[in-house]
Design an enzyme around this catalytic site. Sequence first.
Site, PDB file in Angstrom:
ATOM      1  N   SER A  98      62.909  -9.165  42.876  1.00 39.54           N
ATOM      2  CA  SER A  98      63.210 -10.474  42.884  1.00 39.54           C
ATOM      3  C   SER A  98      61.933 -11.172  42.249  1.00 39.54           C
ATOM      4  O   SER A  98      61.722 -11.129  41.037  1.00 39.54           O
ATOM      5  CB  SER A  98      63.345 -11.115  44.364  1.00 39.54           C
ATOM      6  OG  SER A  98      63.752 -12.429  44.438  1.00 39.54           O
ATOM      7  N   LEU A  99      61.358 -12.372  42.857  1.00 42.95           N
ATOM      8  CA  LEU A  99      60.210 -13.059  42.276  1.00 42.95           C
ATOM      9  C   LEU A  99      59.045 -11.866  41.968  1.00 42.95           C
ATOM     10  O   LEU A  99      58.277 -11.972  40.980  1.00 42.95           O
ATOM     11  CB  LEU A  99      59.529 -14.211  43.299  1.00 42.95           C
ATOM     12  CG  LEU A  99      58.232 -14.457  42.845  1.00 42.95           C
ATOM     13  CD1 LEU A  99      58.185 -15.333  41.620  1.00 42.95           C
ATOM     14  CD2 LEU A  99      57.640 -15.365  44.054  1.00 42.95           C
ATOM     15  N   ASP A 217      74.803 -10.238  43.128  1.00 38.34           N
ATOM     16  CA  ASP A 217      73.717 -10.939  43.514  1.00 38.34           C
ATOM     17  C   ASP A 217      74.026 -12.487  43.457  1.00 38.34           C
ATOM     18  O   ASP A 217      74.260 -12.986  42.263  1.00 38.34           O
ATOM     19  CB  ASP A 217      72.369 -10.426  42.677  1.00 38.34           C
ATOM     20  CG  ASP A 217      71.156 -11.142  43.145  1.00 38.34           C
ATOM     21  OD1 ASP A 217      71.129 -12.171  44.063  1.00 38.34           O
ATOM     22  OD2 ASP A 217      70.115 -10.425  42.908  1.00 38.34           O
ATOM     23  N   HIS A 244      71.557  -9.437  46.983  1.00 37.26           N
ATOM     24  CA  HIS A 244      70.400  -9.736  46.566  1.00 37.26           C
ATOM     25  C   HIS A 244      69.542  -8.672  47.457  1.00 37.26           C
ATOM     26  O   HIS A 244      68.388  -8.577  47.141  1.00 37.26           O
ATOM     27  CB  HIS A 244      69.719 -11.029  46.753  1.00 37.26           C
ATOM     28  CG  HIS A 244      68.490 -11.346  46.168  1.00 37.26           C
ATOM     29  ND1 HIS A 244      68.115 -10.998  44.899  1.00 37.26           N
ATOM     30  CD2 HIS A 244      67.378 -11.700  46.516  1.00 37.26           C
ATOM     31  CE1 HIS A 244      66.702 -11.263  44.602  1.00 37.26           C
ATOM     32  NE2 HIS A 244      66.418 -11.709  45.657  1.00 37.26           N
TER      33      HIS A 244
END
Length: 275
Positions: A98-99, A217, A244
């Site tokens: 993710s990030l 997602d 996600h």
Amino acid sequence: MTASPAPFTPLPPLARTVRGSGPGLLLAHGAGGSVHDNWGPLLDDLAAHRTVVAPDYPGSGDSPDEPGAAHSLDELADRLLAAADAEGLADFDLVGYSLGAAVAVRIATRHPGRVRSLLLLAGVAGGSRRLRLLADQTIALAAHPALLAGHSLAVGFGPSWVEALSEEEFAGLRAAMAAAPVPAGLRWQFDLAGRADVRAELARVAVPTLVVSATEDGLVPPEQHRALARGIPGARLAELTAGHLPVVERLPELRDLLLGFLADPAAEPATTGRI
């Protein structure tokens, strides 16, 4: 008379989980998550093959929040690298979720000699208005845990997985999420996830790379994952039918992808394509 510059204050080290032995493996977690939340079910398997170093961002897991700090991708990249240095990792494989995928790309482009391979899971590439809106909604709901839990269920998990839950399982999951404390760093982490943009530097990534896309997602749109794969020279793309959180929804398949890639980053993954 010229004023003296303010003294440099080094940033405190991040709390980190260290397990296993062998070649180094650095893990970068996602916004609002932690080492335990995002990597917990995989740590024992990874540590059986690697020295795993997994830092918590400020305000996540065991790292205290840093109120007033202006966090950035560069800062997180350098602080994760400092954690690797502190554990004696001269070089390492790098996995970002993710990030954390954007953080991992920044590490690979700022410190190219340190990274042996790169695996990006459900990752942020940048430039997505939808992602910015979703990040803003998450931040706005942070003060309302029950509403945040419903929002996270709606966008964080894949519809196939959610609809397969029994009514009791669904109610229990929603209640558990509503009761969980909101991480102190959630707001700044989602703000950074919404505005991070590594698209311009993807062409400079020069290590074997596998991008794992979660095709259902609802939080980081799959087009973001595909943008990572398109932008990195020679990157391969594997798709999981999941939301996600593949570590919850598709743990065995994710484990196989991770371990297979770490065993031979240059090999075509056995599960290339959608599974």
